[in-house]
Design a protein around this motif. Sequence first.
Motif, PDB file in Angstrom:
ATOM      1  N   THR A  32      59.409 -21.965 -24.376  1.00 33.39           N
ATOM      2  CA  THR A  32      58.942 -22.719 -23.876  1.00 33.39           C
ATOM      3  C   THR A  32      58.760 -22.176 -22.758  1.00 33.39           C
ATOM      4  N   GLY A  33      57.235 -22.436 -22.232  1.00 32.46           N
ATOM      5  CA  GLY A  33      56.402 -22.607 -21.035  1.00 32.46           C
ATOM      6  C   GLY A  33      55.109 -22.110 -21.289  1.00 32.46           C
ATOM      7  N   SER A  34      54.722 -21.613 -19.987  1.00 33.56           N
ATOM      8  CA  SER A  34      53.332 -21.714 -19.855  1.00 33.56           C
ATOM      9  C   SER A  34      52.142 -20.909 -19.502  1.00 33.56           C
ATOM     10  N   ILE A  35      51.280 -21.127 -20.160  1.00 30.17           N
ATOM     11  CA  ILE A  35      50.316 -19.945 -20.745  1.00 30.17           C
ATOM     12  C   ILE A  35      48.749 -20.654 -19.694  1.00 30.17           C
ATOM     13  N   GLY A  36      48.510 -20.671 -18.569  1.00 34.20           N
ATOM     14  CA  GLY A  36      46.999 -22.076 -17.739  1.00 34.20           C
ATOM     15  C   GLY A  36      47.428 -22.577 -17.510  1.00 34.20           C
ATOM     16  N   ALA A  37      47.240 -23.826 -17.860  1.00 34.36           N
ATOM     17  CA  ALA A  37      47.950 -25.053 -17.823  1.00 34.36           C
ATOM     18  C   ALA A  37      48.503 -25.601 -18.741  1.00 34.36           C
ATOM     19  N   GLU A  38      48.309 -24.579 -20.384  1.00 31.94           N
ATOM     20  CA  GLU A  38      48.234 -25.488 -21.668  1.00 31.94           C
ATOM     21  C   GLU A  38      50.282 -25.058 -21.763  1.00 31.94           C
ATOM     22  N   ALA A  39      50.895 -25.816 -22.231  1.00 30.40           N
ATOM     23  CA  ALA A  39      52.171 -24.863 -22.413  1.00 30.40           C
ATOM     24  C   ALA A  39      52.253 -25.225 -24.125  1.00 30.40           C
ATOM     25  N   HIS A  40      53.557 -24.260 -24.320  1.00 25.82           N
ATOM     26  CA  HIS A  40      53.441 -23.140 -25.673  1.00 25.82           C
ATOM     27  C   HIS A  40      55.387 -23.744 -26.255  1.00 25.82           C
ATOM     28  N   LEU A  41      55.031 -23.943 -27.248  1.00 23.83           N
ATOM     29  CA  LEU A  41      57.034 -23.622 -27.848  1.00 23.83           C
ATOM     30  C   LEU A  41      56.291 -22.393 -28.673  1.00 23.83           C
ATOM     31  N   PHE A  42      57.535 -21.718 -28.737  1.00 21.03           N
ATOM     32  CA  PHE A  42      57.549 -20.060 -29.879  1.00 21.03           C
ATOM     33  C   PHE A  42      58.900 -19.886 -30.036  1.00 21.03           C
ATOM     34  N   ARG A  43      58.400 -19.988 -31.793  1.00 21.69           N
ATOM     35  CA  ARG A  43      60.217 -19.148 -32.640  1.00 21.69           C
ATOM     36  C   ARG A  43      59.865 -17.995 -32.558  1.00 21.69           C
ATOM     37  N   VAL A  44      60.990 -17.568 -32.724  1.00 14.27           N
ATOM     38  CA  VAL A  44      61.371 -16.155 -32.795  1.00 14.27           C
ATOM     39  C   VAL A  44      62.327 -15.649 -34.061  1.00 14.27           C
ATOM     40  N   GLU A  45      62.382 -15.536 -34.951  1.00 14.70           N
ATOM     41  CA  GLU A  45      63.235 -15.452 -35.904  1.00 14.70           C
ATOM     42  C   GLU A  45      63.753 -13.265 -34.772  1.00 14.70           C
ATOM     43  N   LEU A  81      57.692 -13.027 -34.258  1.00 14.65           N
ATOM     44  CA  LEU A  81      57.276 -14.718 -34.203  1.00 14.65           C
ATOM     45  C   LEU A  81      57.098 -15.133 -35.619  1.00 14.65           C
ATOM     46  N   VAL A  82      57.258 -16.503 -35.894  1.00 17.64           N
ATOM     47  CA  VAL A  82      57.311 -16.944 -36.914  1.00 17.64           C
ATOM     48  C   VAL A  82      56.622 -18.307 -36.368  1.00 17.64           C
ATOM     49  N   GLU A  83      56.260 -19.038 -35.273  1.00 18.74           N
ATOM     50  CA  GLU A  83      55.587 -20.057 -34.839  1.00 18.74           C
ATOM     51  C   GLU A  83      55.217 -20.042 -34.107  1.00 18.74           C
ATOM     52  N   ARG A  84      54.165 -20.844 -33.299  1.00 21.07           N
ATOM     53  CA  ARG A  84      53.301 -20.353 -32.321  1.00 21.07           C
ATOM     54  C   ARG A  84      53.009 -22.089 -32.005  1.00 21.07           C
ATOM     55  N   VAL A  85      53.403 -23.254 -30.813  1.00 23.99           N
ATOM     56  CA  VAL A  85      52.978 -24.939 -31.054  1.00 23.99           C
ATOM     57  C   VAL A  85      52.654 -24.640 -29.522  1.00 23.99           C
ATOM     58  N   ALA A  86      50.747 -25.231 -29.536  1.00 26.94           N
ATOM     59  CA  ALA A  86      49.938 -25.834 -28.470  1.00 26.94           C
ATOM     60  C   ALA A  86      50.997 -27.112 -27.911  1.00 26.94           C
ATOM     61  N   LEU A  87      51.101 -27.459 -27.023  1.00 24.65           N
ATOM     62  CA  LEU A  87      51.617 -28.806 -27.285  1.00 24.65           C
ATOM     63  C   LEU A  87      50.646 -29.705 -25.533  1.00 24.65           C
ATOM     64  N   GLY A  88      49.413 -28.526 -25.810  1.00 22.71           N
ATOM     65  CA  GLY A  88      48.599 -29.435 -24.936  1.00 22.71           C
ATOM     66  C   GLY A  88      48.628 -29.060 -22.965  1.00 22.71           C
ATOM     67  N   ALA A  89      47.383 -29.905 -22.584  1.00 23.54           N
ATOM     68  CA  ALA A  89      48.073 -29.952 -20.663  1.00 23.54           C
ATOM     69  C   ALA A  89      48.813 -29.940 -20.301  1.00 23.54           C
ATOM     70  N   ARG A  90      50.477 -29.561 -19.838  1.00 26.06           N
ATOM     71  CA  ARG A  90      51.286 -30.232 -20.051  1.00 26.06           C
ATOM     72  C   ARG A  90      52.437 -29.477 -19.195  1.00 26.06           C
ATOM     73  N   ARG A  91      53.566 -29.906 -18.267  1.00 21.47           N
ATOM     74  CA  ARG A  91      54.348 -28.383 -18.630  1.00 21.47           C
ATOM     75  C   ARG A  91      56.018 -29.034 -19.521  1.00 21.47           C
ATOM     76  N   ALA A  92      56.588 -27.859 -20.802  1.00 20.67           N
ATOM     77  CA  ALA A  92      57.346 -28.296 -21.405  1.00 20.67           C
ATOM     78  C   ALA A  92      58.693 -27.536 -20.688  1.00 20.67           C
ATOM     79  N   GLY A  93      59.834 -28.388 -21.232  1.00 22.52           N
ATOM     80  CA  GLY A  93      61.099 -28.270 -20.380  1.00 22.52           C
ATOM     81  C   GLY A  93      61.602 -27.796 -21.940  1.00 22.52           C
ATOM     82  N   ALA A  94      62.949 -27.607 -21.935  1.00 26.03           N
ATOM     83  CA  ALA A  94      63.249 -26.468 -22.898  1.00 26.03           C
ATOM     84  C   ALA A  94      63.247 -27.250 -24.473  1.00 26.03           C
ATOM     85  N   ALA A  95      63.820 -26.794 -25.409  1.00 28.63           N
ATOM     86  CA  ALA A  95      64.031 -26.823 -27.028  1.00 28.63           C
ATOM     87  C   ALA A  95      65.044 -26.217 -27.588  1.00 28.63           C
ATOM     88  N   VAL A  96      65.119 -27.123 -28.242  1.00 25.94           N
ATOM     89  CA  VAL A  96      67.007 -27.331 -29.685  1.00 25.94           C
ATOM     90  C   VAL A  96      66.619 -27.512 -30.839  1.00 25.94           C
TER      91      VAL A  96
END
Length: 472
Positions: free
Chosen positions: A111-124, A134-149
């Motif tokens: 997870t991380g931010s590109i500009g003002a938008e947070a993203h989740l990346f799932r890498v096989e 890279l199997v999935e990329r999800v935009a999470l909106g204009a926010r700062r993401a944390g971790a994922a499980v």
Amino acid sequence: MPRSLVLVITLLAAVPAWAQEPRLDFRHPVVGESMEIIVDRVRPREMVVLTLEHDGIPLTMAEPADASGCVRFSIGVEPLMAGQVWTLSASSGGRPVSREVRFQWPQMLVTGSIGAEAHLFRVEVNASPERFRLVERVALGARRAGAAVRDGRGTRTFVVADRAAGVVSVISDPEADGGTFRTLLVPPDVRSITRTPDGAQVLVASAGDGGGSFLTILDAATDDPSALLAVRIALAPFGPTGGKVVVGEDGLQAFVAVQGQFVLPVSLLRQSAGRPIAVGGPGQDEIRDLKIADGFLFALTGRGDRVSFVTGLEVGNLGNKALEGPAFAGSSMAVGRNAGRSSLLLLDGDGGEVTVIDARSMRRTGQPRRVPAGCHALLLSPNPERSGGALLRDAPGGTEVLAIEFERFTLGAPRAYGFPLRELPVCGASRLVDWLFVIGAGGRILAQHPETLDLVELPLPPALAYPAVSVQ
């Protein structure tokens, strides 16, 4: 309460579990892991027949249920099974139950931010020449993401989409449920997210809005979307640096850092918090890290002057406590293998030392080992069976990387790179993700081979701000 309702409740309570519909579930359908299959709600001691079928080819095994009406099967997941969908069927007393399982490669969640938008990346992470996909990329909106499980079945991702507001997104895999996206609200100021070892529960620690801190437990095993938000436990205030959470290896107890100097045990079975336990030495004001190893909890504490203590607590007997310090200045703590046992490795980069603490005895193993002064990071592979890693050291015009082996505690020749590298902490473990991870020039996320030290770039956008990485 009406007598008729009392009678209905009494009758339901009297129905034994084995008289209900049998339940079939599974955990860890991941290459390199052992998938556990659980069948319960069957008659005690009754024989349970399990069938796994793929492309019309069945594999059958049978085991008797235990006294509680539960039976467990274990199957090693081989690389050739990746991407395959198998049908699991269990039969007991003529009552069949079945479900599908999709086997997969180990995955990295970034997870991380590109500009003002947070993203989740799932890498096989696979065994093909490309290694990372890279199997999935999800935009999470204009926010700062944390971790994922990930959940234990490998079908959903739980990601902190907004740390400040307390937003957790639950994203189903496109292959499993068409990529369904759900939003859960938890208390604000999310400090961490983790899961139980079986992936059946996801724990979210939030500092709240000042009135109190909380541990929210999400039911990652439910098939009912409305039941994901299971329970919220009120805790003592975290303070400015608290909220780190680790879970015991049996999945029954969690430990939360609070107020910079206490560890709070939380029973996940009773869903209640115990009494806080003081850790560290005099004058400590920050719990820098928490680790679980071989049934022991370790807390690394310190303050601004970097003088550190390590406190060890036996998870099954919290009264068994050991304290090491302040004769070393450990700036980071990792769990590795030394002499065939789990050990804590504490790096003092300025002093050029690595202190080794045996996990079971909670005592130092000999004198600190000498390493070149100026090392600023100790890298370890997510592969728990690898005995070794690498040290990062700043050098003129770039970075030196030195392979380090813990069994004989030897150092390899330094390998120089003409650009800066810094540590990328990775949570989680997998025998097939046998890499070291760093951030290189331009914010590129790189994987480094633990023996050759060759670099491979991950298929992620450069300059990813605030990256958080976990292996599932």
